[in-house]
Scaffold this active site. Structure first.
Site, PDB file in Angstrom:
ATOM      1  N   ASP A 458      -8.913   4.735  -1.243  1.00  0.00           N
ATOM      2  CA  ASP A 458     -10.098   5.848  -1.591  1.00  0.00           C
ATOM      3  C   ASP A 458      -9.221   6.482  -2.156  1.00  0.00           C
ATOM      4  OD1 ASP A 458     -11.916   6.184   0.991  1.00  0.00           O
ATOM      5  OD2 ASP A 458     -10.337   6.091   2.519  1.00  0.00           O
ATOM      6  N   CYS A 505      -0.882   0.617   0.818  1.00  0.00           N
ATOM      7  CA  CYS A 505      -1.252   0.104   2.128  1.00  0.00           C
ATOM      8  C   CYS A 505      -3.306  -0.183   1.268  1.00  0.00           C
ATOM      9  CB  CYS A 505      -1.921   0.499   3.461  1.00  0.00           C
ATOM     10  SG  CYS A 505      -2.695   1.409   3.687  1.00  0.00           S
TER      11      CYS A 505
HETATM   12  C1  PEP Z   1      -7.752   3.349   1.412  1.00  0.00           C
HETATM   13  O1  PEP Z   1      -9.020   4.290   1.750  1.00  0.00           O
HETATM   14  O2  PEP Z   1      -7.378   1.986   0.747  1.00  0.00           O
HETATM   15  C2  PEP Z   1      -7.054   2.448   2.620  1.00  0.00           C
HETATM   16  C3  PEP Z   1      -6.413   1.006   3.224  1.00  0.00           C
HETATM   17  O3  PEP Z   1      -8.392   2.463   3.768  1.00  0.00           O
HETATM   18  P1  PEP Z   1      -9.931   2.200   4.354  1.00  0.00           P
HETATM   19  O4  PEP Z   1     -10.142   1.363   3.512  1.00  0.00           O
HETATM   20  O5  PEP Z   1      -9.530   1.610   5.537  1.00  0.00           O
HETATM   21  O6  PEP Z   1      -9.992   3.273   4.059  1.00  0.00           O
HETATM   22 MG    MG Z   2      -9.022   4.911   3.484  1.00  0.00          MG
END
Ligand code: PEP
Ligand code: MG
Length: 577
Positions: A458, A505
Site C-alpha cells: 500500500d 511485511c
Molecule cells: C501491505 O500493504 O504491504 C500489506 C502487507 O498489506 P496488504 O497487502 O494486506 O494490504
Molecule cells: Mg496494506
C-alpha cells in the site's frame, strides 16, 4: 522464427513446454431448432449444466489442503449459480420459446443477467458479474464439447498455459493438473492469483499483451518468471541456454531447502528476525514455515470473506487460538480487519465510491463499525491468554485514529475483566505504516506504539498514486522509487530512535533483490510468504551490514534517474544462489 514477448514476472522459475491456449470467452452463433428437436436441445443444455456441476465438484475435491478459504468459496458460489433457476431453467424455457440453440439461449440469458449487474456500480456486484461469466463460459464450453479448461485432462501436464486472465481457483486447479507455468494478458504482481503462483511455486508472467494472439497452441515456449519473458519457437542455442538456467534454478532450490534449519544471521553477526505472513490458520502447517520465527502478519480479513454475516467472537476466538496453538510458543501478530477497497467481504460494505482505495477501509471502517471492531478485539485479547500475541493496526493515517483504537482497546480490556475473561495484560500494539502520511509522521506514531511494520504494497500504491490492482498502471509500480525509499528509511529511523522494533511485511520484504538494500537501511525484521524465507535468508547470511550501510547511505543520497537499479545490482553482485 522465434518470438519474444515480455510482461511482469510474478513468480520465479523457468519452464519449457508446449503452449496451451486457454480461451476465456467462447464465440456463440444463433441457429434455429425445429419443433421436433426442441426436447433434445433442452436435454443437451441440461446435460451441459450437469457436467459443469460435476466439474466443479471434482474441482472442490481436488483443492489442496491449505488453500485459501476464499477459493473454496468461489467454487461454492459457482455451484450455487448452477443450481439457480436464472441460469438453469430460464435458458431451457428460451430454447422452447424462441426455437433457438442452447448456446444462443444461454447467451441471451447471460446478457440479461449481466445488464442488471452492470446497471449497479457496486464493486462487489461487479465481481458477481464476473462469476456469472465464468459459470456461463463453463456451460458453453461443455455445450461445444471443448471444456479443456479444467476437466482434469492429462493434456495440460507440463504445458505452459496462456490465458487472458486466471482466477485464483483456476490457478489452483491448473497447479493440480501439473502445468509447468502460466502467462496471462492481464493481472499484476499483487493480484491474488500472482501471490498464489508464488506460494505454489509455479513460474508465472502476467500482463503479457498479445500472448493469446501471437502464440499458437502446441508450439514450444520458454517462460522465464524472473525476467518476465516468454520466448516462442526458440532456436537451439536459446533452448540450450534456458535448459542450463533451468538446471541452475533447480539446483538453487535444492540448496535453499538445505538452509531451512540455519539461523538468519549476517556475516557481521547481526541476527535477523524472519517471520511469515499468513492468511489462513492452515498456512502455519505448510512446509517451509519452520524457517519462520513467528507470524509477522496474519491477514484476518480472509476469515470475513464470502459470507453474509461476519464471524462472531467465539468463532474468531477459536480460530486465533488454533493458530496460537499451532505456533507452539512462536509469536503471532494479528492484524485487525483490513477490509474495503479491493478486499470487499460482502455487499454491506461494498458501497460505490469513486476511489475505493482512498475510502472507508481498514482502521477507518473498523472505527466506524465499532461493534464489528470490538468483537474482533475481544476475540484477540481473549486468545492472548493462550500464547504470545501482538495486535497490529492497518492503514493508520492520523494519530487520532490510533488514540481512538487505544481507547477502544482499554475499554475492551475493562469489559473482559469485568466479565471474568482471561487475557494477557501486556499484548503489544503495533501499527502498519502503509500510508505516506504515517511514514512522514512515524516518529509521532512510535511514541504510542510498541512496534511498526511497513506495508510496502500500500505504501507504494499511495505514494506513487497507482492502483495496486490495475494492470494498466502496473508499469509504474516501483519499490525503488526514491520517494518510496525515503519513506521507508524515515520509518526505520523513527522506530530506531524511539527504541521500538520496525518490521516490513509488504511483498518487498520477500523479494531477495531488495534484502541487502533493506539491511543497509537498518531493517532487521522481515515478514513474508513462507516460500520466500529461504531465499531471503540465503542473502542475509551472505551479507555484512557494516559494509552495506555506507553503500546504501550513498545510494539514498544520490537518487538520480537510473542510479538506484544499477546500485542495487552492484550491491547484489557477489551473491551466490
Ligand atoms: C501491505 O500493504 O504491504 C500489506 C502487507 O498489506 P496488504 O497487502 O494486506 O494490504
Ligand atoms: Mg496494506
Amino acid at each position: 522464427m522465434s518470438l519474444l514477448l515480455s510482461g511482469i514476472g510474478v513468480s520465479r522459475g523457468i519452464a519449457i513446454g508446449k503452449a496451451h491456449l486457454m480461451r476465456g470467452s467462447v464465440e456463440v452463433v444463433e441457429s434455429a431448432i425445429p419443433t421436433h428437436l426442441l426436447d433434445d436441445e433442452i436435454s443437451r443444455f441440461l446435460r451441459a449444466v450437469d457436467d459443469a456441476r460435476s466439474q466443479l465438484h471434482a474441482l472442490r475435491e481436488h483443492i489442496p489442503s491449505g488453500t485459501s478459504v476464499d477459493i473454496a468459496s468461489f467454487i461454492e458460489t459457482h455451484l450455487l449459480m448452477l443450481n439457480d433457476a436464472t441460469l438453469c431453467n430460464t435458458p431451457a424455457e428460451l430454447i422452447r420459446e424462441l426455437h433457438c440453440n442452447a448456446e444462443w439461449a444461454l447467451k441471451l440469458q447471460r446478457d440479461a443477467v449481466v445488464s442488471v449487474f452492470e446497471a449497479m456500480e457496486d464493486p462487489y456486484l461487479r465481481t458477481r458479474r464476473e462469476d456469472v461469466d465464468h459459470v456461463v463460459n463453463r456451460i458453453l464450453r461443455n455445450l461445444l464439447g471443448r471444456d479443456q479448461r479444467d476437466s482434469g485432462m492429462p493434456a495440460l501436464k507440463d504445458t505452459v498455459v496462456l490465458a487472458d486472465d486466471l482466477t485464483p481457483a483456476e490457478a489452483v486447479l491448473l497447479e493440480h493438473q501439473g502445468i509447468a507455468a502460466f502467462a496471462t494478458e492481464s493481472g499484476g504482481p499483487l493480484s491474488h492469483t500472482a501471490i498464489l503462483s508464488r506460494s505454489m511455486e509455479i513460474p508465472a508472467v502476467v500482463g503479457v499483451h498479445g500472448v493469446q494472439q501471437y502464440l499458437h497452441d502446441g508450439e514450444l515456449v520458454i517462460l522465464d518468471g524472473l525476467q518476465g519473458v516468454l520466448i516462442a519457437d526458440p532456436d537451439e542455442q536459446t533452448l540450450a541456454l534456458y535448459r542450463q538456467r533451468q538446471q541452475a534454478e533447480w539446483q538453487r532450490r535444492a540448496e535453499l531447502a538445505c538452509i531451512a534449519e540455519q539461523p538468519a544471521i549476517t556475516l557481521d553477526a547481526v541476527p535477523v528476525n524472519l517471520q511469515a505472513n499468513i492468511e489462513l490458520p492452515e498456512d502455519v502447517n505448510a512446509s517451509g514455515f519452520d524457517n519462520a520465527s513467528g507470524v509477522g502478519l496474519y491477514r484476518t480479513e480472509f476469515l470475513f470473506m464470502n459470507r453474509a454475516i461476519p464471524p462472531g467472537e467465539e468463532e474468531q476466538f477459536d480460530c486465533y487460538r488454533a493458530v496460537i496453538d499451532a505456533l507452539n510458543g512462536k509469536p503471532l501478530t494479528i492484524r485487525t480487519l483490513d477490509i474495503g477497497a479491493d478486499k470487499q467481504v460482502d455487499g454491506r460494505h461494498g458501497r460505490t465510491c469513486s476511489n475505493p482505495a482512498l475510502g472507508l477501509r481498514a482502521i477507518r471502517l473498523c472505527l466506524k463499525d465499532q461493534p464489528l471492531f470490538r468483537t474482533q478485539l475481544r476475540a484477540i485479547l481473549r486468545a492472548s491468554s493462550h500464547g504470545p500475541v501482538r495486535i497490529m493496526i492497518p492503514m493508520l493515517s492520523t494519530t487520532h485514529e490510533l488514540h481512538q483504537t487505544l481507547t477502544l482497546l482499554n475499554e475492551t480490556r475493562n469489559a473482559l475483566q469485568r466479565e471474568g475473561y482471561a487475557f494477557a495484560p501486556d499484548v503489544e500494539i503495533g501499527g502498519m505504516i502503509e500510508v505516506p502520511a504515517a511514514a512522514l509522521t512515524a516518529a509521532e506514531f512510535s511514541t504510542h506504539l510498541d512496534f511498526l511494520s511497513i506495508g510496502t504494497n500500500d505504501l507504494i500504491q499511495y505514494t506513487l498514486a497507482i492502483d495496486r490492482v490495475d494492470d494498466e498502471v502496473n508499469y509504474l509500480y516501483d519499490p525503488l522509487h526514491p520517494a518510496v525509499l525515503r519513506l521507508i528509511k524515515m520509518t526505520i529511523d523513527a522506530g530506531n530512535q524511539a527504541g521500538i522494533p520496525v518490521a516490513m511485511c509488504g511483498e518487498m520484504a520477500g523479494d531477495p533483490r531488495y534484502t541487502r538494500l533493506l539491511l543497509g537501511m537498518g531493517l532487521t525484521e522481515f515478514s513474508m510468504h513462507h516460500t520466500s524465507l529461504s531465499e531471503v535468508k540465503n542473502v542475509i547470511n551472505q551479507s555484512d551490514i557494516s559494509k552495506l550501510k555506507p553503500l546504501v547511505d550513498e545510494l539514498l543520497n544520490n537518487t538520480r534517474a537510473g542510479h538506484i537499479p544499477a546500485r542495487i545490482d552492484s550491491l547484489n553482485s557477489n551473491l551466490t544462489e
